[in-house]
Design a protein around this motif. Structure first.
Motif, PDB file in Angstrom:
ATOM      1  N   SER A  19       0.833  -1.200   0.000  1.00  0.00           N
ATOM      2  CA  SER A  19       0.000   0.000   0.000  1.00  0.00           C
ATOM      3  C   SER A  19       0.870   1.254   0.000  1.00  0.00           C
ATOM      4  O   SER A  19       0.568   2.224  -0.695  1.00  0.00           O
ATOM      5  CB  SER A  19      -0.906   0.022   1.223  1.00  0.00           C
ATOM      6  N   GLY A  20       1.944   1.237   0.768  1.00  0.00           N
ATOM      7  CA  GLY A  20       2.858   2.375   0.798  1.00  0.00           C
ATOM      8  C   GLY A  20       3.512   2.624  -0.547  1.00  0.00           C
ATOM      9  O   GLY A  20       3.629   3.761  -0.991  1.00  0.00           O
ATOM     10  N   VAL A  21       3.922   1.561  -1.220  1.00  0.00           N
ATOM     11  CA  VAL A  21       4.543   1.709  -2.539  1.00  0.00           C
ATOM     12  C   VAL A  21       3.538   2.281  -3.531  1.00  0.00           C
ATOM     13  O   VAL A  21       3.857   3.189  -4.311  1.00  0.00           O
ATOM     14  CB  VAL A  21       5.101   0.352  -3.032  1.00  0.00           C
ATOM     15  N   LEU A  22       2.324   1.777  -3.528  1.00  0.00           N
ATOM     16  CA  LEU A  22       1.293   2.294  -4.432  1.00  0.00           C
ATOM     17  C   LEU A  22       0.971   3.755  -4.127  1.00  0.00           C
ATOM     18  O   LEU A  22       0.798   4.568  -5.045  1.00  0.00           O
ATOM     19  CB  LEU A  22       0.025   1.450  -4.345  1.00  0.00           C
ATOM     20  N   TRP A  23       0.895   4.120  -2.881  1.00  0.00           N
ATOM     21  CA  TRP A  23       0.631   5.495  -2.482  1.00  0.00           C
ATOM     22  C   TRP A  23       1.751   6.407  -2.963  1.00  0.00           C
ATOM     23  O   TRP A  23       1.510   7.486  -3.498  1.00  0.00           O
ATOM     24  CB  TRP A  23       0.473   5.565  -0.967  1.00  0.00           C
ATOM     25  N   TRP A  24       3.005   5.993  -2.768  1.00  0.00           N
ATOM     26  CA  TRP A  24       4.149   6.793  -3.195  1.00  0.00           C
ATOM     27  C   TRP A  24       4.135   6.982  -4.713  1.00  0.00           C
ATOM     28  O   TRP A  24       4.401   8.055  -5.226  1.00  0.00           O
ATOM     29  CB  TRP A  24       5.451   6.128  -2.755  1.00  0.00           C
ATOM     30  N   HIS A  25       3.803   5.930  -5.445  1.00  0.00           N
ATOM     31  CA  HIS A  25       3.760   6.019  -6.906  1.00  0.00           C
ATOM     32  C   HIS A  25       2.691   7.023  -7.358  1.00  0.00           C
ATOM     33  O   HIS A  25       2.895   7.758  -8.313  1.00  0.00           O
ATOM     34  CB  HIS A  25       3.490   4.643  -7.515  1.00  0.00           C
ATOM     35  N   GLN A  26       1.569   7.066  -6.672  1.00  0.00           N
ATOM     36  CA  GLN A  26       0.513   8.011  -7.017  1.00  0.00           C
ATOM     37  C   GLN A  26       0.953   9.449  -6.777  1.00  0.00           C
ATOM     38  O   GLN A  26       0.494  10.358  -7.462  1.00  0.00           O
ATOM     39  CB  GLN A  26      -0.759   7.716  -6.205  1.00  0.00           C
ATOM     40  N   LEU A  27       1.838   9.682  -5.827  1.00  0.00           N
ATOM     41  CA  LEU A  27       2.328  11.029  -5.556  1.00  0.00           C
ATOM     42  C   LEU A  27       3.296  11.520  -6.626  1.00  0.00           C
ATOM     43  O   LEU A  27       3.501  12.716  -6.773  1.00  0.00           O
ATOM     44  CB  LEU A  27       3.023  11.080  -4.192  1.00  0.00           C
ATOM     45  N   GLN A  28       3.888  10.607  -7.349  1.00  0.00           N
ATOM     46  CA  GLN A  28       4.876  10.955  -8.367  1.00  0.00           C
ATOM     47  C   GLN A  28       4.195  11.311  -9.687  1.00  0.00           C
ATOM     48  O   GLN A  28       4.294  10.605 -10.671  1.00  0.00           O
ATOM     49  CB  GLN A  28       5.853   9.781  -8.577  1.00  0.00           C
ATOM     50  N   GLN A  29       3.495  12.416  -9.721  1.00  0.00           N
ATOM     51  CA  GLN A  29       2.836  12.873 -10.943  1.00  0.00           C
ATOM     52  C   GLN A  29       3.892  13.414 -11.900  1.00  0.00           C
ATOM     53  O   GLN A  29       4.818  14.121 -11.477  1.00  0.00           O
ATOM     54  CB  GLN A  29       1.816  13.964 -10.621  1.00  0.00           C
ATOM     55  N   PRO A  30       3.766  13.125 -13.175  1.00  0.00           N
ATOM     56  CA  PRO A  30       4.750  13.651 -14.127  1.00  0.00           C
ATOM     57  C   PRO A  30       4.630  15.171 -14.254  1.00  0.00           C
ATOM     58  O   PRO A  30       3.545  15.725 -14.135  1.00  0.00           O
ATOM     59  CB  PRO A  30       4.387  12.960 -15.438  1.00  0.00           C
ATOM     60  N   ARG A  31       5.758  15.810 -14.465  1.00  0.00           N
ATOM     61  CA  ARG A  31       5.780  17.254 -14.704  1.00  0.00           C
ATOM     62  C   ARG A  31       5.662  17.498 -16.200  1.00  0.00           C
ATOM     63  O   ARG A  31       6.081  16.675 -17.005  1.00  0.00           O
ATOM     64  CB  ARG A  31       7.092  17.862 -14.227  1.00  0.00           C
ATOM     65  N   ILE A  32       5.150  18.645 -16.568  1.00  0.00           N
ATOM     66  CA  ILE A  32       5.041  19.019 -17.974  1.00  0.00           C
ATOM     67  C   ILE A  32       6.145  20.015 -18.300  1.00  0.00           C
ATOM     68  O   ILE A  32       6.359  20.983 -17.571  1.00  0.00           O
ATOM     69  CB  ILE A  32       3.666  19.641 -18.270  1.00  0.00           C
ATOM     70  N   VAL A  33       6.872  19.738 -19.385  1.00  0.00           N
ATOM     71  CA  VAL A  33       7.888  20.650 -19.899  1.00  0.00           C
ATOM     72  C   VAL A  33       7.634  20.836 -21.388  1.00  0.00           C
ATOM     73  O   VAL A  33       6.906  20.068 -22.009  1.00  0.00           O
ATOM     74  CB  VAL A  33       9.325  20.136 -19.660  1.00  0.00           C
TER      75      VAL A  33
END
Length: 99
Positions: A19-33
Motif C-alpha cells: 500500500s505504501g509503494v502504491l501510495w508513493w507512486h501516485q504522488l509521483q505525478q509527471p511534470r510538464i515541460v
C-alpha cells in the motif's frame, strides 16, 4: 505465538508495504515541460546541411526525448501547444545534440 499469528502478522506487514509503494507512486505525478521542436529542426537544417546528418539528428532527438521523459518522469509537449507556465528544455537539447 502461534503459527497463524505469525502468518497473519507477515501478511499485514506485506499488505502495508505494498500500500505504501502504491501510495508513493501516485504522488509521483509527471511534470510538464516544453521543447521548441520547430526551432531545433530549423537550426539543425541550417547547421548540418547534409540530409543523412539531419536524419541522424532526428533519430538522436527522438531517442533523447524518450530518455528524458522516462528517466525524469516528464511529459514533453511542443512549446507552441502550451500557453504559459511550463519550463522549457530546448536549450538543454540544443547543447546536447547540435555541434
Amino acid at each position: 505465538m502461534t503459527r497463524w499469528t505469525i502468518v497473519l502478522t507477515v501478511a499485514c506487514v506485506l499488505a502495508l508495504g505494498m500500500s505504501g509503494v502504491l501510495w508513493w507512486h501516485q504522488l509521483q505525478q509527471p511534470r510538464i515541460v516544453t521543447v521548441d521542436l520547430t526551432g531545433l529542426a530549423d537550426e539543425a537544417r541550417s547547421r548540418l546541411h547534409d540530409t543523412s546528418r539531419i536524419g541522424t539528428f532526428a533519430r538522436k532527438l527522438q531517442g533523447e526525448l524518450v530518455r528524458i521523459s522516462r528517466d525524469e518522469h516528464l511529459v514533453i509537449l511542443p512549446r507552441q501547444a502550451v500557453a504559459a507556465g511550463a519550463p522549457d528544455i530546448t536549450e538543454r537539447l540544443r547543447r546536447r545534440l547540435l555541434p
